[in-house]
Motif scaffolding. Structure first.
Motif, PDB file in Angstrom:
ATOM      1  N   LEU A 131       0.826  -1.202   0.000  1.00 16.67           N
ATOM      2  CA  LEU A 131       0.000   0.000   0.000  1.00 16.67           C
ATOM      3  C   LEU A 131       0.866   1.260   0.000  1.00 16.67           C
ATOM      4  O   LEU A 131       1.860   1.338   0.716  1.00 16.67           O
ATOM      5  CB  LEU A 131      -0.896   0.050   1.255  1.00 16.67           C
ATOM      6  N   VAL A 132       0.442   2.227  -0.805  1.00 16.69           N
ATOM      7  CA  VAL A 132       1.082   3.553  -0.808  1.00 16.69           C
ATOM      8  C   VAL A 132       0.292   4.435   0.149  1.00 16.69           C
ATOM      9  O   VAL A 132      -0.938   4.434   0.131  1.00 16.69           O
ATOM     10  CB  VAL A 132       1.068   4.165  -2.227  1.00 16.69           C
ATOM     11  N   VAL A 133       1.002   5.184   1.003  1.00 14.38           N
ATOM     12  CA  VAL A 133       0.334   6.000   2.017  1.00 14.38           C
ATOM     13  C   VAL A 133       0.459   7.487   1.683  1.00 14.38           C
ATOM     14  O   VAL A 133       1.460   7.921   1.107  1.00 14.38           O
ATOM     15  CB  VAL A 133       0.937   5.707   3.427  1.00 14.38           C
ATOM     16  N   ALA A 134      -0.570   8.248   2.046  1.00 15.35           N
ATOM     17  CA  ALA A 134      -0.489   9.715   2.003  1.00 15.35           C
ATOM     18  C   ALA A 134      -0.904  10.251   3.360  1.00 15.35           C
ATOM     19  O   ALA A 134      -1.735   9.661   4.051  1.00 15.35           O
ATOM     20  CB  ALA A 134      -1.403  10.282   0.917  1.00 15.35           C
ATOM     21  N   GLN A 135      -0.294  11.372   3.729  1.00 18.50           N
ATOM     22  CA  GLN A 135      -0.579  12.005   5.015  1.00 18.50           C
ATOM     23  C   GLN A 135      -1.337  13.299   4.716  1.00 18.50           C
ATOM     24  O   GLN A 135      -0.769  14.239   4.173  1.00 18.50           O
ATOM     25  CB  GLN A 135       0.764  12.282   5.687  1.00 18.50           C
ATOM     26  N   ALA A 136      -2.624  13.327   5.082  1.00 18.23           N
ATOM     27  CA  ALA A 136      -3.460  14.481   4.709  1.00 18.23           C
ATOM     28  C   ALA A 136      -3.679  15.368   5.926  1.00 18.23           C
ATOM     29  O   ALA A 136      -4.729  15.331   6.555  1.00 18.23           O
ATOM     30  CB  ALA A 136      -4.785  13.989   4.129  1.00 18.23           C
ATOM     31  N   TYR A 137      -2.672  16.179   6.236  1.00 15.11           N
ATOM     32  CA  TYR A 137      -2.720  17.032   7.429  1.00 15.11           C
ATOM     33  C   TYR A 137      -3.069  18.484   7.088  1.00 15.11           C
ATOM     34  O   TYR A 137      -3.945  19.085   7.678  1.00 15.11           O
ATOM     35  CB  TYR A 137      -1.352  17.027   8.130  1.00 15.11           C
ATOM     36  N   THR A 138      -2.322  19.045   6.138  1.00 14.36           N
ATOM     37  CA  THR A 138      -2.406  20.492   5.908  1.00 14.36           C
ATOM     38  C   THR A 138      -3.725  20.884   5.251  1.00 14.36           C
ATOM     39  O   THR A 138      -4.212  20.194   4.354  1.00 14.36           O
ATOM     40  CB  THR A 138      -1.226  20.935   5.033  1.00 14.36           C
ATOM     41  N   GLU A 139      -4.270  22.005   5.705  1.00 17.04           N
ATOM     42  CA  GLU A 139      -5.526  22.508   5.155  1.00 17.04           C
ATOM     43  C   GLU A 139      -5.311  23.932   4.634  1.00 17.04           C
ATOM     44  O   GLU A 139      -4.330  24.585   4.992  1.00 17.04           O
ATOM     45  CB  GLU A 139      -6.610  22.508   6.242  1.00 17.04           C
ATOM     46  N   PRO A 140      -6.278  24.404   3.837  1.00 18.59           N
ATOM     47  CA  PRO A 140      -6.123  25.765   3.299  1.00 18.59           C
ATOM     48  C   PRO A 140      -5.928  26.804   4.407  1.00 18.59           C
ATOM     49  O   PRO A 140      -5.163  27.742   4.238  1.00 18.59           O
ATOM     50  CB  PRO A 140      -7.439  26.001   2.554  1.00 18.59           C
ATOM     51  N   ARG A 141      -6.619  26.643   5.544  1.00 17.83           N
ATOM     52  CA  ARG A 141      -6.495  27.650   6.605  1.00 17.83           C
ATOM     53  C   ARG A 141      -5.806  27.106   7.855  1.00 17.83           C
ATOM     54  O   ARG A 141      -5.912  27.679   8.930  1.00 17.83           O
ATOM     55  CB  ARG A 141      -7.878  28.214   6.956  1.00 17.83           C
ATOM     56  N   SER A 142      -5.122  26.004   7.725  1.00 18.35           N
ATOM     57  CA  SER A 142      -4.413  25.451   8.879  1.00 18.35           C
ATOM     58  C   SER A 142      -3.219  24.630   8.409  1.00 18.35           C
ATOM     59  O   SER A 142      -3.391  23.573   7.786  1.00 18.35           O
ATOM     60  CB  SER A 142      -5.394  24.601   9.704  1.00 18.35           C
ATOM     61  N   GLY A 143      -2.028  25.164   8.640  1.00 13.58           N
ATOM     62  CA  GLY A 143      -0.814  24.455   8.265  1.00 13.58           C
ATOM     63  C   GLY A 143       0.004  24.187   9.520  1.00 13.58           C
ATOM     64  O   GLY A 143      -0.159  23.182  10.203  1.00 13.58           O
TER      65      GLY A 143
END
Ligand SMILES: Cc1cc2nc3c(=O)[nH]c(=O)nc-3n(C[C@H](O)[C@H](O)[C@H](O)COP(=O)(O)OP(=O)(O)OC[C@H]3O[C@@H](n4cnc5c(N)ncnc54)[C@H](O)[C@@H]3O)c2cc1C
Length: 429
Positions: A131-143
């Motif tokens: 499996l390839v993983v992605a980390q989806a943390y950053t948002e348009p108004r929250s980094g």
């Protein structure tokens, strides 16, 4: 390291050397070599190539290194983790090091907090390279200020329903799952109420809104701005306890600080080796560029600082091996900011001493300079790391016994000395 490394054991030195050999002979070959690196830099990557990469890394035992064998990892150490990341940065491409580094801290979090379903459905196959993983943390108004995340998840029966947007998400089009912090309770900015949910890529309601990978460096990951619109996920995909993920995230970041710094340093070491060889052979005014003291002092400075950065990084990794990944917060922040600032400084200085050719694609140095740039804020901005260091360091530096009344009145006594230790001439006055 370039100097003798007395901090690493013989076994650890051998691990690093073997890792480089394995990467050069088994991973970065047959379609994943230099042409592939070039293609990635032109954002010409594919899902099949990333699947092949993680598969080879699984076979080589580089995914989720510190996860025990019983849960699919090779059961290695944090020291081995950072050495492997250094090796990938050194002989591979920095975005490969990034994908593998995600398996290190995401894997560790899933192992420490995930239920049986998370471990069997995601951790074990990810470690195996399926499996390839992605980390989806950053948002348009929250980094940097992650606690202000706006993506929320609400319970509906035995499912979570997720809504929100994320941006700059590496591997978004290629990943099999997204490791995703969401707000499940509490108010904007609260650390309580943040949870992590694993979201399968093919779930209805996920949309990639914009390709963002045409940026300065670090290209080829398909980085994207994405939206979750009423995305339904089984309740078992919650990692750990509801609303308690803040500490998981800070532990995870503690480890990520080391891997991001280490793979950028590995890449900068490769640039340094190329620049040293080039300048030793390039003649200007009938003598090698490396014979000019203004140049060879730069090399001396880079070598010295690089060794120092590796030592700091290894020290922090050793603390985590001894006391867990939440330990050594200050040491990890030191290693992060110094390592990432230095990696960029080295790559940039290498271009300087190589002259015009250093800015071309004839050597990979200019790509390294672009690639390591983001490390100065990715996974923990230098400014934030310094704030962590000052916060923890002041606790160690400040002495309650220091006599504040004598500050500015040093003729009456020296504030850092006890009464019976004052110099005679002051005591006698
Ligand atoms: C190449 C690349 C790859 C990335 N990959 C991913 C990914 O896979 N997944 C993901 O979730 N995100 C990813 N990101 C996003 C990255 O994590 C964020 O860019 C980073 O966290 C900073 O957030 P921001 O860009 O919103 O900057 P902001 O939070 O807006 O901060 C901007 C700047 O303000 C300063 N600053 C911020 N806070 C402080 C403070 N407390 N004190 C002093 N100064 C401060 C810093 O200089 C900082 O760089 C990636 C970014 C890049 C460039």
């Amino acid at each position: 390291m370039i100097g003798e490394d007395t901090v690493l054991t013989d076994e650890e030195e051998t691990y690093l050397a073997d890792a480089i050999t394995t990467l050069e002979t088994e991973v970065f070959v047959d379609g994943l070599g230099h042409d592939h690196f070039r293609a990635l830099d032109e954002n010409d990557g594919s899902r099949e190539e990333w699947q092949e990469y993680v598969s080879r890394m699984g076979d080589a035992g580089f995914n989720a290194i510190s996860v025990p064998e019983a849960h699919g990892g090779p059961g290695g150490t944090i020291i081995e983790t950072v050495l492997a990341e250094q090796a990938i940065g050194y002989c591979g491409n920095i975005v490969h090091a990034c994908q593998t580094s995600l398996t290190q801290h995401v894997g560790r979090t899933m192992y420490e907090h995930g239920n049986q379903h998370i471990r069997e459905a995601y951790l074990e196959p990810m470690a195996a390279g399926d499996l390839v993983v992605a980390q989806a943390y950053t948002e348009p108004r929250s980094g940097t200020d992650l606690a202000h995340l706006e993506t929320d998840a609400e319970k509906d029966g035995d499912e979570w329903v997720i809504n929100g947007e994320k941006r700059f998400i590496d591997f978004a089009p290629y990943a099999d799952f997204y490791f995703t912090p969401v707000r499940t309770s509490g108010d904007d900015g609260d650390r309580e109420g943040v949870s992590i949910i694993v979201i399968d890529r093919d779930t209805d309601g996920i949309e990639l809104l914009q390709d963002q990978s045409d940026w300065h460096g670090f290209r080829g990951t398909g980085a994207s701005w994405m939206r979750f619109d009423d995305v339904r996920v089984p309740e078992a995909n919650l990692v750990g306890n509801e609303g308690e993920a803040w500490s998981y995230i800070t532990d995870e970041l503690n480890l990520e600080h080391l891997t991001v710094a280490r793979y950028c340093l590995g890449a900068s070491q490769q640039a340094l080796e190329i620049a040293a060889n080039y300048t030793a052979n390039r003649e200007v005014n009938e003598r090698p560029v490396s014979r000019y003291q203004a140049v060879n002092h730069k090399v001396a400075e880079m070598v010295t600082k690089l060794d120092g950065a590796y030592l700091l990084n290894t020290r922090a990794a050793r603390i985590m091996d001894d006391r867990g990944v939440s330990a050594g917060r200050m040491e990890s922040a030191m290693a992060k900011w110094l390592g990432n600032e230095l990696a960029h400084e080295i790559a940039d200085t290498c271009i300087q001493i190589m002259g015009g050719i250093g800015t071309t694609t004839s050597y990979p140095v200019e790509q390294t300079q672009r690639d390591v740039r983001a490390g100065r804020f990715m996974g923990g901005a230098t400014e934030v790391m310094k704030s962590v260091v000052q916060h923890d360091a002041y606790k160690l530096l400040l002495d309650e016994e220091f006599d504040a009344e004598l500050v500015g009145n040093e003729r009456e006594g020296l504030p850092w000395l006890n009464e019976d230790e004052q110099p005679a001439q002051i005591a006698d006055e």
